[in-house]
Write a protein that holds these residues in place. Structure first.
Motif, short mmCIF file in Angstrom:
data_model
loop_
_atom_site.label_atom_id
_atom_site.label_comp_id
_atom_site.label_asym_id
_atom_site.label_seq_id
_atom_site.Cartn_x
_atom_site.Cartn_y
_atom_site.Cartn_z
N ASN A 319 0.82 -1.22 0.04
CA ASN A 319 0.05 0.05 -0.20
C ASN A 319 0.88 1.33 0.18
O ASN A 319 0.84 2.16 -0.90
N ILE A 320 1.78 1.32 0.91
CA ILE A 320 2.73 2.48 1.14
C ILE A 320 3.63 2.39 -0.05
O ILE A 320 3.57 3.85 -0.70
N PHE A 321 3.88 1.60 -0.77
CA PHE A 321 5.05 1.66 -1.84
C PHE A 321 3.97 2.09 -2.92
O PHE A 321 4.44 3.13 -3.56
N MET A 322 2.83 1.71 -3.14
CA MET A 322 2.07 2.09 -4.45
C MET A 322 1.70 3.70 -4.22
O MET A 322 1.49 4.45 -5.17
N THR A 323 1.39 4.15 -2.86
CA THR A 323 0.99 5.40 -2.70
C THR A 323 2.17 6.35 -2.98
O THR A 323 2.02 7.54 -3.57
N ILE A 324 3.40 6.04 -2.70
CA ILE A 324 4.62 6.89 -2.82
C ILE A 324 4.86 7.06 -4.15
O ILE A 324 5.17 8.05 -4.60
N TYR A 325 4.72 5.89 -4.93
CA TYR A 325 5.34 5.90 -6.39
C TYR A 325 4.15 6.84 -7.15
O TYR A 325 4.27 7.51 -8.01
N GLY A 326 2.94 6.22 -7.08
CA GLY A 326 1.68 6.82 -7.86
C GLY A 326 1.96 6.26 -9.09
O GLY A 326 2.73 5.33 -9.67
N LYS A 327 1.06 6.67 -10.10
CA LYS A 327 0.99 6.10 -11.39
C LYS A 327 2.13 6.56 -12.08
O LYS A 327 2.67 5.56 -12.93
N GLU A 328 2.31 7.54 -12.18
CA GLU A 328 3.69 8.21 -13.11
C GLU A 328 5.01 7.54 -12.43
O GLU A 328 5.81 7.34 -13.17
N GLY A 329 5.04 7.30 -11.14
CA GLY A 329 6.28 6.64 -10.54
C GLY A 329 6.31 5.21 -10.87
O GLY A 329 7.48 4.92 -11.19
N LEU A 330 5.32 4.66 -10.91
CA LEU A 330 5.23 3.04 -11.20
C LEU A 330 5.89 3.23 -12.81
O LEU A 330 6.49 1.99 -13.14
N ARG A 331 5.35 3.97 -13.67
CA ARG A 331 5.77 3.98 -15.04
C ARG A 331 7.10 4.05 -15.27
O ARG A 331 7.76 3.45 -16.01
N GLU A 332 7.47 5.24 -14.36
CA GLU A 332 9.17 5.49 -14.45
C GLU A 332 9.84 4.59 -13.97
O GLU A 332 10.83 4.09 -14.57
N LEU A 333 9.60 3.68 -12.88
CA LEU A 333 10.00 2.56 -12.65
C LEU A 333 10.24 1.50 -13.41
O LEU A 333 11.39 0.91 -13.67
N ALA A 334 9.25 1.31 -14.01
CA ALA A 334 8.93 0.01 -14.97
C ALA A 334 9.96 0.53 -16.06
O ALA A 334 10.77 -0.37 -16.71
N LYS A 335 9.90 1.82 -16.69
CA LYS A 335 10.99 2.22 -17.58
C LYS A 335 12.24 1.74 -17.36
O LYS A 335 13.03 1.21 -18.34
N HIS A 336 12.72 2.11 -16.32
CA HIS A 336 14.01 1.92 -15.75
C HIS A 336 14.24 0.38 -16.05
O HIS A 336 15.50 -0.13 -16.44
N ASN A 337 13.47 -0.52 -15.46
CA ASN A 337 13.78 -1.84 -15.26
C ASN A 337 14.05 -2.50 -16.82
O ASN A 337 14.97 -3.14 -17.24
N LEU A 338 13.00 -1.92 -17.65
CA LEU A 338 12.98 -2.40 -19.23
C LEU A 338 14.11 -1.98 -19.84
O LEU A 338 14.85 -2.90 -20.55
N ALA A 339 14.69 -0.67 -19.47
CA ALA A 339 15.76 -0.16 -20.11
C ALA A 339 17.07 -0.86 -19.83
O ALA A 339 18.14 -1.42 -20.58
#
Length: 443
Positions: A319-339
């Motif tokens: 819960n806390i993790f998803m709240t901190i990152y939010g939609k844009e943060g999760l997308r940015e995190l996923a992009k880093h993983n993919l790259a």
């Protein structure tokens, strides 16, 4: 119901009341030679090490605020929230967990978390049997091997036949074989996406095939971060997910946080419990256990599962993790993983064979080498790196293949070092025999 820590003065008073001088005196009946008067000789954590291991347990950054918040007594030692009047905080956090999981997966309802991803997948398969009135499951061989082992354990005494569907040379499910594997008794098709090899499945096509034959589609997701950039499998009927990537430490295999999300029409066949929002007699918002489909709450024969609890504290981390990152943060995190994974696969491919090309993937990929992956991993440990997972145990036809993972925690320097080690091993060993190559993947 609540744990209250004792101060040194409290402890002194308790010891005096029971007539002993110290806590050590409580253990005086144990012979001195059997008492441990030193710290346990437990190896320290691998600080300073890079890990390329994935396969269902992922090394992601954990915001420090997570531990600060979950360590609060009202969360850390909270009792099971049967009494809504004293459990509003816990119930609200579970409700918010369910809400965010639905937003993330595209499903209509989610339960209050399961033990982990493997048991969630097995429970989802049994749920599909209840919904359809059928008893068989077609499971992709590209589902995590240990998830499939857990499913086989569940199915053993359930009268639930399992049919295994192979994969093709691009790592995706063999659709022709899927058609042949589905029978009038098949309750669901169980796949994983991204699958065990990191490959993203064609969910829409698989869903069409399953539904054409009257079966449900269950999609297992082991890497939750993928949902930051990969389209959620909305065509699925049930999603079973492991949310460990969202702020849960790897912790030698647990505790983790399983998820089941589904369509509202199937909610009464969903295992576990579900928290709902309501209003009290004064019109104030409140939270209660709306649905609890286990034998502790209802007649045993009506229970969907004997699962004993949910992972409320671990779900709070998520819960806390998803709240901190939010939609844009999760997308940015996923992009880093993919790259990171894309760069690593390209570099590895210069000196070894990257399998399952031709289909999109997320942050994991399979590398086939001349040398045994274990020998390569031994060399990598000298460089403070933990290498990929050898696959011979699960997929012997792949030969010297290993599953590698890159997350936002993986540095370019660590990737380049691993590539250099593999290149050295490739030069010093014989070429991979053709018959051990990717053409055997479909066997």
């Amino acid at each position: 119901m609540r744990y209250l820590p004792k101060s040194p003065a409290d402890r002194e008073a308790i010891l005096k009341a029971i007539g002993v001088r110290s806590i050590d005196d409580l253990f005086s009946s144990i012979p001195a030679e059997y008492r441990l008067n030193r710290d346990l000789k437990v190896p320290r954590h691998g600080d300073g090490y890079t890990t390329f291991l994935g396969a269902g347990a992922y090394s992601h950054y954990r915001p420090v605020i997570i531990d600060s918040l979950i360590s609060r007594g009202e969360f850390l030692t909270a009792y099971t929230p049967y009494q809504a009047e004293i459990s509003q905080g816990t119930l609200q956090s579970i409700f918010e967990f369910q809400t965010m999981i639905c937003e993330l997966t595209g499903m209509e309802v989610a339960n209050a978390s399961m033990y982990d991803g493997s048991t969630a997948a097995a429970e989802a398969a049994m749920m599909a049997c209840r919904v359809t009135g059928r008893n068989a499951v077609a499971v992709a061989r590209s589902v995590h091997p240990e998830y499939r082992e857990v499913l086989a354990t569940y199915a053993h005494h359930q009268g639930m036949p399992l049919a295994t569907v192979p994969f093709t040379d691009n790592g995706r499910l063999n659709l022709d074989q899927l058609e042949k594997s589905i029978t009038p008794d098949t309750a669901c098709v169980l796949i994983q996406s991204p699958n065990f090899f990191g490959t993203i499945e064609d969910i829409a096509v698989i869903a069409e095939i399953a539904h054409k034959h009257g079966a449900l589609l269950v999609v297992s997701i082991a890497e939750a971060v993928s949902l930051g950039i990969v389209e959620p499998p909305r065509q699925a009927d049930i999603i079973a997910m492991e949310a460990q990537s969202f702020g849960v430490p790897m912790g030698f295999g647990g505790p983790y946080c399983g998820v089941i999300a589904t369509r509202e029409q199937y909610v009464r066949q969903m295992p576990g419990r579900l928290v709902g929002q309501t209003s009290d007699k004064n019109g104030k918002r409140g939270f209660v256990l709306t649905l609890a489909t286990r034998e502790q709450h209802i007649r045993r024969e009506k229970a969907t599962s004997n699962i004993c609890t949910n992972q409320a504290l671990v779900a709070l981390m998520v819960n806390i993790f998803m709240t901190i990152y939010g939609k844009e943060g999760l997308r940015e995190l996923a992009k880093h993983n993919l790259a990171k994974a894309t760069y690593a696969a390209q570099q590895f491919g210069k000196h070894s064979k990257v399998l399952f090309l031709g289909a999109p993937r997320f942050n994991e990929f399979v590398v086939q080498t001349n040398a045994d992956p274990r020998a390569i991993n031994d060399r990598l440990l000298e460089h403070k790196s933990v290498g990929g997972l050898p696959l011979k145990k699960f997929y012997p036809e792949l030969g010297n293949a290993a599953l590698w993972c890159c997350t936002e925690m993986t540095t370019r320097a660590a990737i380049d070092t691993a590539v250099s080690v593999i290149a050295d091993n490739q030069r010093s060993t014989k070429p991979v025999r053709e018959e051990a190559g990717v053409q055997e993947v479909t066997r």
